[in-house]
Design a protein around this motif. Structure first.
Motif, PDB file in Angstrom:
ATOM      1  N   ASP A 183       7.825  -1.882 -11.139  1.00 22.64           N
ATOM      2  CA  ASP A 183       9.086  -2.581 -10.938  1.00 22.64           C
ATOM      3  C   ASP A 183       9.557  -3.171 -12.266  1.00 22.64           C
ATOM      4  O   ASP A 183       8.842  -3.967 -12.888  1.00 22.64           O
ATOM      5  CB  ASP A 183       8.918  -3.688  -9.897  1.00 22.64           C
ATOM      6  N   PRO A 243       3.245  -3.287 -11.809  1.00 24.69           N
ATOM      7  CA  PRO A 243       3.009  -2.176 -10.885  1.00 24.69           C
ATOM      8  C   PRO A 243       3.204  -2.707  -9.469  1.00 24.69           C
ATOM      9  O   PRO A 243       2.847  -3.849  -9.190  1.00 24.69           O
ATOM     10  CB  PRO A 243       1.548  -1.807 -11.115  1.00 24.69           C
ATOM     11  N   ILE A 244       3.747  -1.892  -8.577  1.00 26.12           N
ATOM     12  CA  ILE A 244       4.064  -2.403  -7.234  1.00 26.12           C
ATOM     13  C   ILE A 244       2.854  -2.361  -6.301  1.00 26.12           C
ATOM     14  O   ILE A 244       2.574  -3.327  -5.601  1.00 26.12           O
ATOM     15  CB  ILE A 244       5.257  -1.627  -6.638  1.00 26.12           C
ATOM     16  N   GLY A 246       4.844  14.053  -0.062  1.00 21.91           N
ATOM     17  CA  GLY A 246       6.247  14.303   0.288  1.00 21.91           C
ATOM     18  C   GLY A 246       6.839  15.432  -0.535  1.00 21.91           C
ATOM     19  O   GLY A 246       6.162  16.065  -1.353  1.00 21.91           O
ATOM     20  N   PRO A 247       8.148  15.702  -0.326  1.00 25.16           N
ATOM     21  CA  PRO A 247       8.810  16.848  -0.962  1.00 25.16           C
ATOM     22  C   PRO A 247       8.611  16.922  -2.481  1.00 25.16           C
ATOM     23  O   PRO A 247       8.601  18.016  -3.044  1.00 25.16           O
ATOM     24  CB  PRO A 247      10.290  16.618  -0.627  1.00 25.16           C
ATOM     25  N   THR A 272       3.621  13.327   5.552  1.00 21.59           N
ATOM     26  CA  THR A 272       4.721  12.436   5.179  1.00 21.59           C
ATOM     27  C   THR A 272       6.001  12.714   5.964  1.00 21.59           C
ATOM     28  O   THR A 272       6.772  11.788   6.227  1.00 21.59           O
ATOM     29  CB  THR A 272       4.972  12.548   3.654  1.00 21.59           C
ATOM     30  N   THR A 324       0.826  -1.201   0.000  1.00 21.57           N
ATOM     31  CA  THR A 324       0.000   0.000   0.000  1.00 21.57           C
ATOM     32  C   THR A 324       0.864   1.258   0.000  1.00 21.57           C
ATOM     33  O   THR A 324       0.337   2.361  -0.110  1.00 21.57           O
ATOM     34  CB  THR A 324      -0.910   0.022   1.244  1.00 21.57           C
ATOM     35  N   VAL A 325       2.170   1.068   0.141  1.00 20.05           N
ATOM     36  CA  VAL A 325       3.104   2.193   0.182  1.00 20.05           C
ATOM     37  C   VAL A 325       4.333   1.849  -0.638  1.00 20.05           C
ATOM     38  O   VAL A 325       4.828   0.731  -0.556  1.00 20.05           O
ATOM     39  CB  VAL A 325       3.529   2.472   1.643  1.00 20.05           C
ATOM     40  N   VAL A 326       4.791   2.788  -1.452  1.00 18.00           N
ATOM     41  CA  VAL A 326       6.037   2.551  -2.180  1.00 18.00           C
ATOM     42  C   VAL A 326       6.846   3.846  -2.214  1.00 18.00           C
ATOM     43  O   VAL A 326       6.291   4.940  -2.374  1.00 18.00           O
ATOM     44  CB  VAL A 326       5.770   1.951  -3.589  1.00 18.00           C
ATOM     45  N   GLN A 327       8.132   3.710  -2.004  1.00 16.10           N
ATOM     46  CA  GLN A 327       9.015   4.877  -1.964  1.00 16.10           C
ATOM     47  C   GLN A 327       9.307   5.358  -3.386  1.00 16.10           C
ATOM     48  O   GLN A 327       9.643   4.561  -4.263  1.00 16.10           O
ATOM     49  CB  GLN A 327      10.334   4.484  -1.280  1.00 16.10           C
ATOM     50  N   ALA A 328       9.182   6.651  -3.611  1.00 16.18           N
ATOM     51  CA  ALA A 328       9.611   7.248  -4.876  1.00 16.18           C
ATOM     52  C   ALA A 328      10.774   8.178  -4.550  1.00 16.18           C
ATOM     53  O   ALA A 328      11.098   8.371  -3.386  1.00 16.18           O
ATOM     54  CB  ALA A 328       8.465   8.030  -5.499  1.00 16.18           C
ATOM     55  N   ASN A 329      11.373   8.745  -5.541  1.00 15.21           N
ATOM     56  CA  ASN A 329      12.411   9.731  -5.282  1.00 15.21           C
ATOM     57  C   ASN A 329      11.769  10.937  -4.605  1.00 15.21           C
ATOM     58  O   ASN A 329      10.875  11.555  -5.164  1.00 15.21           O
ATOM     59  CB  ASN A 329      13.027  10.178  -6.608  1.00 15.21           C
ATOM     60  N   CYS A 330      12.197  11.266  -3.396  1.00 15.31           N
ATOM     61  CA  CYS A 330      11.664  12.442  -2.703  1.00 15.31           C
ATOM     62  C   CYS A 330      10.161  12.392  -2.426  1.00 15.31           C
ATOM     63  O   CYS A 330       9.506  13.438  -2.404  1.00 15.31           O
ATOM     64  CB  CYS A 330      11.976  13.726  -3.466  1.00 15.31           C
ATOM     65  N   GLY A 331       9.622  11.211  -2.262  1.00 17.19           N
ATOM     66  CA  GLY A 331       8.213  11.147  -1.925  1.00 17.19           C
ATOM     67  C   GLY A 331       7.752   9.723  -1.720  1.00 17.19           C
ATOM     68  O   GLY A 331       8.525   8.781  -1.896  1.00 17.19           O
ATOM     69  N   ILE A 332       6.493   9.600  -1.340  1.00 15.91           N
ATOM     70  CA  ILE A 332       5.922   8.281  -1.104  1.00 15.91           C
ATOM     71  C   ILE A 332       4.622   8.184  -1.879  1.00 15.91           C
ATOM     72  O   ILE A 332       3.835   9.139  -1.903  1.00 15.91           O
ATOM     73  CB  ILE A 332       5.695   8.090   0.415  1.00 15.91           C
TER      74      ILE A 332
END
Lengths: 274, 306
Positions: B201, B207-208, B218-219, B267, B61-69
């Motif tokens: 992925d 899709p994750i 997030g930022p 976040t 339900t959560v996946v890390q992106a660059n500078c955000g979630i």
């Protein structure tokens, strides 16, 4: 976003390097992941089973760049994982959460079922530091007693095994020999009791350590989603098990004793009995 | 005269400082909301609650992106009937404004949940008309000015408590939506909810997220959210609560300069713990002092060119 969180929480795709069958219901999976291989005992990781689920698992061992987790088949995700073989693709994020403190006095570890896994990891690191390392290991029946052979050489005295059906060791719950050890006279008191297992067991361990005035740390489990302290799925009292835990000390356990071993939050946020 | 330079009044609520907990973060439990308030938040907003319980989506339900979630929780919640008792308890322990986020699948449902939340003790309700990942609610309502107007009108008719409307950035023109919300009677606007996003992925070519699509926070979204606040402030009189990637006091000050009367933080709690509220408030105080402002009210919208 801090670079460290970003890197820790980024999903890494890896392959299952080996699968070891511990007993009919439990397997240990080993895979390469440099980040989780730096984990401290008590920390956990999130394991992605593509197209199925992503689940929190305690880290059982690290070696070089490899990390191992021990998994009992209890639900859809874990049953699916049990059908996966060496070479198949999984994903990993972490390591997450806090870790056990490492006390160099006399220590006693109490593990129930697969809860023994993170305590084995801890025992390996404590073995060279402590004066006395005692272990009580409990399970329903003989073949669910995990890691007895690996624990034996790490302990300063023979680990005490307890099975509910008496097929090995004492025929009782793990908390019975605990009471005996905590009450023993003429010996130096334990500085710390570490526990991980079914929460009913942890609650009893907590009650006994309180009674005997011994500090403890317990690793707790709750339903988890994000693993990074955002979603609130794993709350116990005011604490997030994923971020403030999963290891809680006596002081914190006192604060959450109305829930400890009694209730948890379901996936819809409703309180359900444990 | 009020000597606290951080205090602000918004939609009839008195805030000791302009930082609030954003909805969706850290749940429902009175204990966790109290912890956030004790850590320094000026107000708290609950996770969204609906008429009936929802278990949400399976993980991931959560996946890390660059500078955000990116998240797609799927609005897990215990349902208002069950949650009402927690609202009643939370109201007895919280000393800051307590805002309950509500969602529904129709104007009637929004109104029923809002009424129940207000009756149980919520100081205000925030309408989640901007969740980007659950069908037939959230942004499917907030992207449609007609539907949005109906929802706000029915909620306003059902409760006398302030009604805050949380807007989606996933629209062609957020000002048009903000104007509709304002005209329908919104007491404040929260800008913005997450930005619709996906993570794939490459190894598995999948899709994750279990729900495929989710919302980015997030930022990474801060400049978008900041622009939304700036645009709305230019055209709409209703007070704005800025939300999107606020992590530092500077982020918060920028949102206030763009036109926000308060901000929400979500976040940032993943990396900074609840102490983030105090850190941000201290930073804003130092900024006001350095720039010789007596109150944050003096800088709301100060970056506007017109």
């Amino acid at each position: 976003m801090s670079a460290k969180l970003n890197a820790t929480n980024t999903l890494r795709v890896t392959r299952i390097a080996s699968v070891k069958t511990e007993n009919q219901t439990t397997k240990t999976y080993t895979f390469k992941d440099a980040r989780c291989a730096k984990a401290k005992p008590g920390q956990f990781l999130m394991l992605w089973i593509p197209q199925i689920d992503e689940i929190p698992l305690s880290i059982m061992n690290t070696e070089g760049n490899s990390v191992s987790v021990t998994v009992k088949a209890v639900g859809d995700a874990t049953r699916h994982l049990h059908n996966m073989k060496q070479g198949e693709t999984i994903g990993v994020r972490g390591p997450f959460g806090n870790h056990f403190t490492q006390n160099n006095g006399n220590v006693l570890l109490v593990g129930g079922g697969t809860g023994t896994a993170p305590l084995l990891f801890l025992a390996k690191q404590l073995a060279t530091k402590t004066k006395r390392l005692s272990f009580i290991i409990g399970a329903k029946t003989k073949n669910e007693l995990l890691f007895l052979n690996q624990l034996d050489p790490l302990c300063t005295e023979q680990p005490v095994a307890a099975t509910e059906d008496g097929t090995y060791g004492l025929k009782c719950l793990a908390t019975q020999p605990l009471e005996t050890l905590l009450a023993e006279e003429g010996k130096e008191k334990f500085k710390m009791v570490y526990a991980c297992g079914p929460e009913a067991m942890t609650r009893q361990v907590f009650n006994l350590t309180e009674k005997h005035g011994v500090q403890m740390e317990a690793s707790l489990e709750r339903l988890m989603r994000c693993g990074i302290g955002l979603c609130g799925s794993c709350m116990i009292g005011k604490y997030r098990v994923c971020k403030d835990g999963p290891v809680f000390n006596s002081q914190q356990l006192r604060e959450v004793k109305d829930e400890l071993g009694i209730s948890k939050l379901g996936f819809d946020g409703n309180r359900i009995p444990l | 005269m009020n000597s606290n330079p951080l205090s602000t009044r918004l939609a009839g609520l008195e805030l000791r400082n302009p930082t609030a907990l954003a909805s969706g973060i850290l749940g429902y439990s009175p204990e966790s909301l109290q912890r956030i308030a004790e850590a320094g938040a000026g107000a708290v907003v609950t996770k969204s609650v609906g008429l009936t319980p929802r278990v949400g989506y399976p993980n991931p339900t959560v996946v890390q992106a660059n500078c955000g979630i990116i998240n797609a929780m799927g609005l897990p919640n215990p349902g208002i009937a069950e949650y009402a008792s927690e609202i009643r308890y939370a109201k007895t322990v919280l000393t800051v404004p307590f805002i309950v986020s509500v969602y529904g699948y129709s104007a009637e449902e929004y109104a029923a949940v809002a009424k129940a939340a207000a009756t149980a003790g919520a100081d205000a309700v925030e309408l989640n008309v901007s969740c980007p990942h659950v069908k037939e609610t959230g942004s499917e309502i907030g992207q449609n000015p007609k539907l949005l107007t109906q929802v706000i009108r029915q909620v306003k008719a059902a409760t006398s408590k302030p009604v805050i409307v949380k807007l989606s950035p996933n629209v062609t023109d957020i000002v048009e939506i903000a104007q509709a919300a304002s005209a329908a009677g919104a007491d404040a606007l929260t800008a913005v909810n997450t930005v619709r996003a996906i993570a794939i992925d490459a190894e598995t070519a999948l899709p994750i997220l279990s729900n495929t699509r989710g919302g980015l926070s997030g930022p990474a979204v801060k400049p978008i959210a900041l622009r939304c606040v700036y645009d709305i402030y230019e055209k709409v009189k209703t007070p704005i609560i800025g939300c999107g990637g606020i992590t530092t006091w500077k982020d918060a000050v920028e949102f206030i300069l763009a036109g926000a009367s308060a901000v929400q933080i979500g976040t940032a709690l993943a990396q900074k713990n609840p102490a983030v509220f105090q850190t941000i408030n201290r930073g804003i105080t130092a900024y006001l002092k350095k720039k010789k402002y007596r109150s944050i009210k003096e800088i709301v919208g100060k970056a506007q060119r017109n």
